[in-house]
Design an enzyme around this catalytic site. Structure first.
Site, PDB file in Angstrom:
ATOM      1  N   GLU A 167      76.008 -65.785 -37.716  1.00 24.27           N
ATOM      2  CA  GLU A 167      75.763 -64.448 -38.377  1.00 24.27           C
ATOM      3  C   GLU A 167      75.810 -63.455 -37.162  1.00 24.27           C
ATOM      4  O   GLU A 167      74.804 -63.547 -36.452  1.00 24.27           O
ATOM      5  CB  GLU A 167      74.702 -64.222 -39.176  1.00 24.27           C
ATOM      6  CG  GLU A 167      74.535 -62.629 -39.744  1.00 24.27           C
ATOM      7  CD  GLU A 167      74.199 -62.814 -41.261  1.00 24.27           C
ATOM      8  OE1 GLU A 167      74.047 -63.658 -41.633  1.00 24.27           O
ATOM      9  OE2 GLU A 167      73.948 -61.560 -41.503  1.00 24.27           O
ATOM     10  N   ARG A 168      76.817 -62.598 -37.121  1.00 28.46           N
ATOM     11  CA  ARG A 168      76.956 -61.505 -36.000  1.00 28.46           C
ATOM     12  C   ARG A 168      76.939 -62.023 -34.626  1.00 28.46           C
ATOM     13  O   ARG A 168      76.616 -61.635 -33.748  1.00 28.46           O
ATOM     14  CB  ARG A 168      75.793 -60.540 -36.173  1.00 28.46           C
ATOM     15  CG  ARG A 168      75.352 -59.950 -37.266  1.00 28.46           C
ATOM     16  CD  ARG A 168      76.515 -59.381 -37.956  1.00 28.46           C
ATOM     17  NE  ARG A 168      76.308 -58.840 -39.451  1.00 28.46           N
ATOM     18  CZ  ARG A 168      77.390 -58.074 -40.269  1.00 28.46           C
ATOM     19  NH1 ARG A 168      78.556 -57.975 -39.643  1.00 28.46           N
ATOM     20  NH2 ARG A 168      76.845 -57.805 -41.342  1.00 28.46           N
ATOM     21  N   GLU A 296      68.277 -56.857 -48.230  1.00 33.79           N
ATOM     22  CA  GLU A 296      69.365 -57.217 -48.165  1.00 33.79           C
ATOM     23  C   GLU A 296      69.624 -58.210 -49.226  1.00 33.79           C
ATOM     24  O   GLU A 296      70.560 -59.085 -48.988  1.00 33.79           O
ATOM     25  CB  GLU A 296      70.125 -57.297 -46.897  1.00 33.79           C
ATOM     26  CG  GLU A 296      69.863 -56.224 -46.201  1.00 33.79           C
ATOM     27  CD  GLU A 296      70.670 -56.295 -44.621  1.00 33.79           C
ATOM     28  OE1 GLU A 296      70.809 -57.634 -44.011  1.00 33.79           O
ATOM     29  OE2 GLU A 296      71.187 -55.067 -44.254  1.00 33.79           O
ATOM     30  N   ARG A 329      59.083 -60.009 -41.365  1.00 30.52           N
ATOM     31  CA  ARG A 329      59.947 -58.936 -40.861  1.00 30.52           C
ATOM     32  C   ARG A 329      59.730 -57.600 -41.854  1.00 30.52           C
ATOM     33  O   ARG A 329      59.743 -57.847 -43.050  1.00 30.52           O
ATOM     34  CB  ARG A 329      61.525 -59.149 -41.000  1.00 30.52           C
ATOM     35  CG  ARG A 329      61.914 -60.255 -40.012  1.00 30.52           C
ATOM     36  CD  ARG A 329      63.088 -60.870 -39.824  1.00 30.52           C
ATOM     37  NE  ARG A 329      64.104 -59.831 -39.258  1.00 30.52           N
ATOM     38  CZ  ARG A 329      65.516 -59.468 -39.617  1.00 30.52           C
ATOM     39  NH1 ARG A 329      65.647 -59.713 -40.883  1.00 30.52           N
ATOM     40  NH2 ARG A 329      66.158 -58.873 -38.616  1.00 30.52           N
ATOM     41  N   ARG A 341      66.869 -44.073 -45.941  1.00 34.84           N
ATOM     42  CA  ARG A 341      66.628 -45.463 -45.425  1.00 34.84           C
ATOM     43  C   ARG A 341      65.852 -45.301 -44.334  1.00 34.84           C
ATOM     44  O   ARG A 341      65.101 -46.368 -43.968  1.00 34.84           O
ATOM     45  CB  ARG A 341      68.047 -46.044 -44.961  1.00 34.84           C
ATOM     46  CG  ARG A 341      67.885 -47.388 -44.517  1.00 34.84           C
ATOM     47  CD  ARG A 341      69.310 -48.184 -44.210  1.00 34.84           C
ATOM     48  NE  ARG A 341      69.414 -49.021 -43.412  1.00 34.84           N
ATOM     49  CZ  ARG A 341      70.013 -49.995 -43.032  1.00 34.84           C
ATOM     50  NH1 ARG A 341      71.493 -49.514 -43.349  1.00 34.84           N
ATOM     51  NH2 ARG A 341      70.071 -51.060 -42.287  1.00 34.84           N
ATOM     52  N   LYS A 365      62.020 -53.954 -36.214  1.00 33.74           N
ATOM     53  CA  LYS A 365      63.102 -53.722 -35.281  1.00 33.74           C
ATOM     54  C   LYS A 365      62.743 -52.402 -34.543  1.00 33.74           C
ATOM     55  O   LYS A 365      62.064 -51.525 -34.977  1.00 33.74           O
ATOM     56  CB  LYS A 365      64.185 -53.402 -36.287  1.00 33.74           C
ATOM     57  CG  LYS A 365      64.864 -54.705 -36.759  1.00 33.74           C
ATOM     58  CD  LYS A 365      66.417 -54.595 -37.357  1.00 33.74           C
ATOM     59  CE  LYS A 365      66.957 -55.574 -38.112  1.00 33.74           C
ATOM     60  NZ  LYS A 365      68.269 -55.719 -38.833  1.00 33.74           N
ATOM     61  N   ASP A 370      68.893 -49.806 -37.923  1.00 25.44           N
ATOM     62  CA  ASP A 370      69.613 -51.229 -37.785  1.00 25.44           C
ATOM     63  C   ASP A 370      70.077 -51.258 -36.342  1.00 25.44           C
ATOM     64  O   ASP A 370      71.353 -51.408 -36.325  1.00 25.44           O
ATOM     65  CB  ASP A 370      70.456 -51.523 -38.809  1.00 25.44           C
ATOM     66  CG  ASP A 370      70.637 -52.973 -38.901  1.00 25.44           C
ATOM     67  OD1 ASP A 370      70.225 -53.795 -37.950  1.00 25.44           O
ATOM     68  OD2 ASP A 370      71.581 -53.255 -39.427  1.00 25.44           O
ATOM     69  N   GLU A 392      61.530 -56.270 -32.547  1.00 24.64           N
ATOM     70  CA  GLU A 392      62.921 -57.158 -32.435  1.00 24.64           C
ATOM     71  C   GLU A 392      63.766 -56.301 -31.826  1.00 24.64           C
ATOM     72  O   GLU A 392      64.176 -55.293 -32.420  1.00 24.64           O
ATOM     73  CB  GLU A 392      62.992 -57.493 -33.815  1.00 24.64           C
ATOM     74  CG  GLU A 392      64.248 -58.127 -34.109  1.00 24.64           C
ATOM     75  CD  GLU A 392      64.501 -58.618 -35.758  1.00 24.64           C
ATOM     76  OE1 GLU A 392      63.251 -58.850 -36.277  1.00 24.64           O
ATOM     77  OE2 GLU A 392      65.732 -58.544 -36.276  1.00 24.64           O
ATOM     78  N   GLU A 398      76.151 -56.527 -32.054  1.00 23.61           N
ATOM     79  CA  GLU A 398      76.715 -56.376 -33.528  1.00 23.61           C
ATOM     80  C   GLU A 398      77.263 -54.993 -33.430  1.00 23.61           C
ATOM     81  O   GLU A 398      78.139 -54.588 -34.059  1.00 23.61           O
ATOM     82  CB  GLU A 398      75.610 -56.599 -34.545  1.00 23.61           C
ATOM     83  CG  GLU A 398      75.949 -56.310 -35.766  1.00 23.61           C
ATOM     84  CD  GLU A 398      75.111 -56.268 -37.049  1.00 23.61           C
ATOM     85  OE1 GLU A 398      73.857 -56.829 -36.704  1.00 23.61           O
ATOM     86  OE2 GLU A 398      75.162 -55.974 -37.913  1.00 23.61           O
ATOM     87  N   TRP A 547      75.310 -47.792 -47.173  1.00 25.59           N
ATOM     88  CA  TRP A 547      76.168 -48.970 -46.454  1.00 25.59           C
ATOM     89  C   TRP A 547      77.553 -48.109 -46.404  1.00 25.59           C
ATOM     90  O   TRP A 547      78.592 -48.457 -46.080  1.00 25.59           O
ATOM     91  CB  TRP A 547      76.591 -50.197 -47.355  1.00 25.59           C
ATOM     92  CG  TRP A 547      75.442 -50.896 -47.438  1.00 25.59           C
ATOM     93  CD1 TRP A 547      74.228 -51.010 -46.675  1.00 25.59           C
ATOM     94  CD2 TRP A 547      74.980 -52.215 -48.095  1.00 25.59           C
ATOM     95  NE1 TRP A 547      73.505 -51.921 -46.644  1.00 25.59           N
ATOM     96  CE2 TRP A 547      73.938 -52.741 -47.853  1.00 25.59           C
ATOM     97  CE3 TRP A 547      75.894 -52.924 -49.057  1.00 25.59           C
ATOM     98  CZ2 TRP A 547      73.314 -53.906 -48.094  1.00 25.59           C
ATOM     99  CZ3 TRP A 547      75.353 -54.031 -49.833  1.00 25.59           C
ATOM    100  CH2 TRP A 547      74.210 -54.556 -49.298  1.00 25.59           C
TER     101      TRP A 547
END
Ligand code: BDP
Length: 703
Positions: A167-168, A296, A329, A341, A365, A370, A392, A398, A547
């Site tokens: 992923e990514r 998610e 997380r 968000r 994060k 993000d 993180e 990405e 999104w």
């Protein structure tokens, strides 16, 4: 000369010079300066250790290999040094008060170089530090080095799936060949471990946070155990991302699957206790669990009306008999069209402070959204004094141009680590939260989402190796500067020629700001919807508002930016007054963060003397132009760099140049429809239309 001989010489030349990037920064090419090489050589006549163990063996092996390459001679490993001098002694000893459990000290003693540490792992890190010292051409006459890691768990998070995809991931497929494990061990696993150990990385989560329950089956645990066996002699523990609903999906030997995965259900708790026990039968030193829950679409405790703390504590209870930890997380945000968000993680997690089991670490994060090219630090840092917070970062690019844009990320990491939260007055940096010194956390953690893959050069973009390197070095010591790290990496990986080293270091240091300028200047964020690669600031349709791209930049006929002051979402209230006051006032808010917090009129005059519109255009244009400068700089260093490596980077820079102009054109043409102003001189209007740019993007969105 006959043809055959010429062919032979060409092949030899190729073998000698072609650098495919596989060796990373552990190149150990011969030291060209003969007097320096002789000086090193006199101090490296043998290696001897005061104990044997698999980790000590890794240290002596690495020293032997490194010295063979650097000095061109084979250095013997002796079982005891006796009275001999002129060698390298490895010494595990309690008599090292100035360093911590994993630290090392390197000093001269009776004409020997002595690497001392409290643990075998400390000796291994010391051996790598000595090699780094030689690789970067430093004097050893008065050698005294002492260093201890500031953070305990320094780990990579792989977002690798059991089907071999990542992923990514932009560097090929997964490093782990699940279908061949456990019987077949790719030699690459060991080289991966060496690279990590050379930086002090001591943990790896081998699978995606969007976890497959497959990894928790006995079949796969055997495979994971085989990896753990390779990593153990390098001081690296294995961790697993877990699928929270695994009890329902997998069941156990007697049941096809439980009816629930409710963390307060006794059967579910027993299931995790049994599973944790089983994992330890395969991997006795298992590192622990990493969990993405209720985020998610992933399952989690909230599916049963329970909290994140309930979920994490259940796993901590299962882990109680063992040394492992539970890393939970904080990357959460709900599909609420009215919510900001930015505020979500803080709102969900701060009320739980004090409720987590001591074995739990909450992994946050670096920024509140993000992994954007530039974000303010997450307001969670400093605001959960009773809960160890790990940080993180994302190494895989990405949002930083995949494998075609050169972005050295150390300045991004440092910007966050050095940011002042002010929670305990001035100097309460994010780094002090993370290294535990601010609140006295027992567990400390820095994680990097890995950028490795099956590409021969590991990271796709060869220069992205520097991001793996920088992350590891900062996880060990967050006080290192981006410049020192870049300088080391260039000397170890690319060249020791001083002017080239300077040029490339400078290029690396500027690369992140250049990217931000053409991609998301002044606090713009997330101009993507589909692939996180092509510009789509116009994107307004998605199953959830957060999104879309327009949710983040909020451009209209008045101006652009997200009002997060008291008149808007008031996300700024999550920061301490000192931070809030500075950022809440558009006059004092630093320009790089301006549009994160303010909806600013197009005509507003900024501290640069330009209007907002003119300033944005200036950044889009100078950012894109600077990629040309990067290309020129790279051309200048050509004589000092391996030709294959040089050509690879040159090709990617050419792509970056083309894509940077695409970004610039997309943004200015789109925003011009709102700002209704000309492109300021001296910049020239793009020679394509917004429709042209959108068409190009559509190609990347096609299936
Ligand atoms: C986002 C990625 C997504 C990850 C998610 C996460 O787009 O693929 O699953 O982060 O961190 O950046 O969980």
């Amino acid at each position: 000369m006959n043809r055959l001989l010429i062919c032979f010489l060409l092949v030899v030349a190729q073998l000698t010079y072609a650098d495919d990037g596989y060796r990373l920064w552990l190149k150990y090419d011969p030291i060209a300066n003969t007097s320096q090489r002789d000086a090193y050589s006199r101090s490296a006549q043998f290696i001897a250790a005061n104990k044997t163990s698999p980790i000590i063996k890794s240290a002596t092996d690495e020293l032997q290999m490194g010295l063979q390459g650097l000095l061109g001679k084979s250095v013997p490993v002796l079982t005891g040094a006796g009275n001999r001098t002129g060698g390298i002694l490895l010494e595990v000893t309690a008599n090292t008060p100035e360093i911590n459990e994993e630290g090392y000290r390197i000093a001269k003693r009776q004409n020997n170089i002595v690497i001392s540490a409290k643990t075998d792992a400390g000796v291994l890190y010391g051996a790598f530090a000595l090699l780094r010292h030689l690789q970067t051409g430093q004097p050893i006459e008065q050698l005294t080095l002492a260093s201890s890691p500031k953070v305990k768990l320094r780990m990579l998070n792989h977002w690798d799936n059991p089907n071999g995809t990542i992923e990514r991931g932009y560097a090929g497929g997964s490093l782990w060949k699940w279908y061949e494990l456990p019987e077949t061990i790719d030699p690459r696993y060991k080289d991966y471990a060496r690279a990590n150990a050379s930086l002090g990385i001591n943990g790896t989560v081998v699978n995606n946070v969007n976890a497959s329950p497959r990894l928790l089956t006995g079949e796969y645990l055997q495979k994971v155990a085989a990896l753990a066996d390779v990593f153990r002699p390098y001081g690296i523990k294995v961790y697993l991302s877990v699928y929270f609903a695994a009890p329902k999906t997998l069941g156990d030997r007697t049941r096809p699957g439980l009816k629930t995965s409710d963390p307060l259900d006794p059967q579910v708790r027993q299931w995790w206790a049994d599973k944790t026990k089983e994992i330890h039968q395969y991997i006795p030193d298992f590192g622990g669990f990493l969990v993405k829950a209720n985020s998610e679409g992933e399952p989690g405790p909230q599916d049963y009306g329970r909290t994140h703390a309930d979920g994490a504590n259940m796993l901590a209870e299962a882990m109680k008999p063992y040394n492992g930890v539970v890393i939970w997380r904080a990357f959460v945000y709900k599909a609420d069209p009215k919510a900001d968000r930015f505020k979500a993680a803080y709102e969900e997690f701060t009320p739980l402070d004090g409720q987590f089991d001591p074995k739990v670490i909450v992994q946050v994060k670096n920024g509140p959204i993000d992994f954007q090219p530039r974000e303010p630090f997450s307001p969670l840092f400093g605001n959960m004094p009773k809960t160890p917070l790990g940080i993180e970062f994302q190494l895989t690019q990405e949002y930083l141009g995949f494998a075609t844009h050169l972005v050295y990320e150390a300045p991004l990491f440092k910007e966050c680590l050095d940011a002042d939260t002010y929670v305990k007055g001035k100097g309460s940096t994010v780094a002090k939260v993370v290294d535990g010194s601010l609140h006295g956390y027992t567990h400390t953690l820095m994680a990097g989402v890995a950028n490795t893959g099956s590409d021969r050069n590991w990271t796709g973009h060869p220069m992205a190796q520097s991001n793996w390197y920088a992350f590891g070095r900062l996880a060990w010591d967050h006080t290192l500067t981006s410049e020192v790290i870049a300088d080391e990496w260039v000397k170890m990986t690319l060249t020791r020629e001083p002017t080239a080293v300077k040029r490339i270091t400078n290029l690396l240091l500027k690369s992140r700001d250049i990217y931000v300028d053409y991609n998301t200047p002044m606090g713009l964020s997330r101009p993507w919807a589909g692939v996180h690669f092509a510009p789509e600031p116009w994107q307004s349709k998605s199953p959830r508002p957060d999104w879309t791209a327009v949710y983040y930049h909020r451009a209209d006929s008045i101006g652009i930016g997200f009002d997060r002051t008291a008149s808007g979402s008031n996300a700024l209230a999550q920061y301490q007054p000192e931070v809030r006051q500075q950022w809440a006032n558009p006059e004092t808010c630093p320009l790089p963060y301006l549009l994160w917090f303010h909806h600013v009129p197009w005509t507003k005059k900024l501290s640069t003397g330009r209007s907002l519109w003119d300033e944005l255009c200036t950044r889009f244009y100078t950012g894109a132009d600077s990629v040309r400068w990067m290309q020129q700089e790279w051309t200048q260093v050509k004589p000092a760099i391996d030709p294959v490596f040089h050509a690879d980077v040159a090709g990617r820079l050419a792509t970056q140049q083309r894509e940077a102009i695409w970004w610039r054109d997309a943004w200015v043409l789109y925003l011009q429809e709102y700002a209704r102003q000309p492109i300021p001189a001296p910049f020239k209007k793009p020679d394509r239309t917004l429709e042209d740019v959108k068409q190009l993007v559509n190609i990347y969105l096609m299936r």
